[in-house]
Design a protein around this motif. Sequence first.
Motif, PDB file in Angstrom:
ATOM      1  N   LYS A  65       5.196  11.088  22.567  1.00 45.31           N
ATOM      2  CA  LYS A  65       6.137  10.665  21.529  1.00 45.31           C
ATOM      3  C   LYS A  65       6.547  11.891  20.720  1.00 45.31           C
ATOM      4  O   LYS A  65       5.698  12.644  20.262  1.00 45.31           O
ATOM      5  CB  LYS A  65       5.488   9.638  20.610  1.00 45.31           C
ATOM      6  N   VAL A  66       7.845  12.103  20.571  1.00 46.97           N
ATOM      7  CA  VAL A  66       8.369  13.291  19.901  1.00 46.97           C
ATOM      8  C   VAL A  66       9.401  12.843  18.871  1.00 46.97           C
ATOM      9  O   VAL A  66      10.185  11.932  19.125  1.00 46.97           O
ATOM     10  CB  VAL A  66       9.036  14.241  20.921  1.00 46.97           C
ATOM     11  N   THR A  67       9.391  13.516  17.723  1.00 44.65           N
ATOM     12  CA  THR A  67      10.347  13.187  16.668  1.00 44.65           C
ATOM     13  C   THR A  67      11.181  14.413  16.325  1.00 44.65           C
ATOM     14  O   THR A  67      10.657  15.512  16.198  1.00 44.65           O
ATOM     15  CB  THR A  67       9.603  12.719  15.402  1.00 44.65           C
ATOM     16  N   GLY A  68      12.480  14.196  16.176  1.00 45.21           N
ATOM     17  CA  GLY A  68      13.397  15.241  15.728  1.00 45.21           C
ATOM     18  C   GLY A  68      14.063  14.793  14.438  1.00 45.21           C
ATOM     19  O   GLY A  68      14.261  13.596  14.216  1.00 45.21           O
ATOM     20  N   LYS A  69      14.417  15.756  13.602  1.00 43.44           N
ATOM     21  CA  LYS A  69      14.984  15.410  12.296  1.00 43.44           C
ATOM     22  C   LYS A  69      16.138  16.348  11.958  1.00 43.44           C
ATOM     23  O   LYS A  69      16.078  17.544  12.216  1.00 43.44           O
ATOM     24  CB  LYS A  69      13.899  15.520  11.221  1.00 43.44           C
ATOM     25  N   CYS A  70      17.167  15.782  11.382  1.00 47.46           N
ATOM     26  CA  CYS A  70      18.272  16.559  10.828  1.00 47.46           C
ATOM     27  C   CYS A  70      18.893  15.732   9.722  1.00 47.46           C
ATOM     28  O   CYS A  70      19.345  14.612   9.957  1.00 47.46           O
ATOM     29  CB  CYS A  70      19.311  16.894  11.894  1.00 47.46           C
ATOM     30  N   GLY A  71      18.907  16.278   8.509  1.00 49.23           N
ATOM     31  CA  GLY A  71      19.404  15.525   7.367  1.00 49.23           C
ATOM     32  C   GLY A  71      18.502  14.330   7.110  1.00 49.23           C
ATOM     33  O   GLY A  71      17.286  14.452   7.050  1.00 49.23           O
ATOM     34  N   SER A  72      19.081  13.154   6.997  1.00 47.53           N
ATOM     35  CA  SER A  72      18.267  11.955   6.783  1.00 47.53           C
ATOM     36  C   SER A  72      17.935  11.260   8.103  1.00 47.53           C
ATOM     37  O   SER A  72      17.178  10.304   8.125  1.00 47.53           O
ATOM     38  CB  SER A  72      19.027  10.974   5.882  1.00 47.53           C
ATOM     39  N   VAL A  73      18.485  11.758   9.204  1.00 43.66           N
ATOM     40  CA  VAL A  73      18.315  11.088  10.499  1.00 43.66           C
ATOM     41  C   VAL A  73      17.036  11.565  11.177  1.00 43.66           C
ATOM     42  O   VAL A  73      16.793  12.774  11.301  1.00 43.66           O
ATOM     43  CB  VAL A  73      19.526  11.360  11.420  1.00 43.66           C
ATOM     44  N   ARG A  74      16.239  10.612  11.601  1.00 46.93           N
ATOM     45  CA  ARG A  74      15.051  10.902  12.419  1.00 46.93           C
ATOM     46  C   ARG A  74      15.219  10.168  13.742  1.00 46.93           C
ATOM     47  O   ARG A  74      15.514   8.973  13.759  1.00 46.93           O
ATOM     48  CB  ARG A  74      13.776  10.417  11.749  1.00 46.93           C
ATOM     49  N   ASP A 134      16.936  18.247  18.478  1.00 47.84           N
ATOM     50  CA  ASP A 134      15.678  18.762  17.944  1.00 47.84           C
ATOM     51  C   ASP A 134      14.489  18.090  18.630  1.00 47.84           C
ATOM     52  O   ASP A 134      13.495  18.753  18.965  1.00 47.84           O
ATOM     53  CB  ASP A 134      15.630  18.536  16.429  1.00 47.84           C
ATOM     54  N   ALA A 135      14.573  16.792  18.846  1.00 51.90           N
ATOM     55  CA  ALA A 135      13.489  16.072  19.527  1.00 51.90           C
ATOM     56  C   ALA A 135      13.331  16.561  20.967  1.00 51.90           C
ATOM     57  O   ALA A 135      12.213  16.776  21.443  1.00 51.90           O
ATOM     58  CB  ALA A 135      13.754  14.574  19.495  1.00 51.90           C
ATOM     59  N   VAL A 136      14.443  16.760  21.656  1.00 50.96           N
ATOM     60  CA  VAL A 136      14.381  17.262  23.038  1.00 50.96           C
ATOM     61  C   VAL A 136      13.832  18.684  23.056  1.00 50.96           C
ATOM     62  O   VAL A 136      13.030  19.043  23.915  1.00 50.96           O
ATOM     63  CB  VAL A 136      15.773  17.191  23.703  1.00 50.96           C
TER      64      VAL A 136
END
Length: 126
Positions: free
Chosen positions: A25-34, A84-86
């Motif tokens: 499980k991987v999380t990417g973030k940019c601004g308010s979006v996860r 970012d997640a990738v």
Amino acid sequence: SSRVLWTLAVTQFNRIGLPHTVPTKVTGKCGSVRVRLVPAPRGTGVVAAPVPKKLLQFAGIEDVFTQTTGKTKTLGNFVKATFDAVARTYSFLSPELWRETKFQTAPYQTFSDFLANASKVSPLRK
């Protein structure tokens, strides 16, 4: 009939090939979006909104579940969070990418002949 089912189960779950999903499980973030990418079994496909689905298909990911939070209406941040997640999946090394380990011989193995002869001839004996 049970023999056929058993062979189907073995062939279905014994397919080892190229990676088809994200390693964990991987999380990417940019601004308010996860954006969270969750591994999926073979044949599931990319379960995502149209925008990250395109990016995940371009990345070569065949099976993945996605979960998003935040203001996903801003497509720029949505795409960057997916990217970012990738990108975070590339920090995982699969066994074919491991460096070759060079083992050194143990000192007891290196000097075993000397140690074997030293125990036979003792300087304390007369």
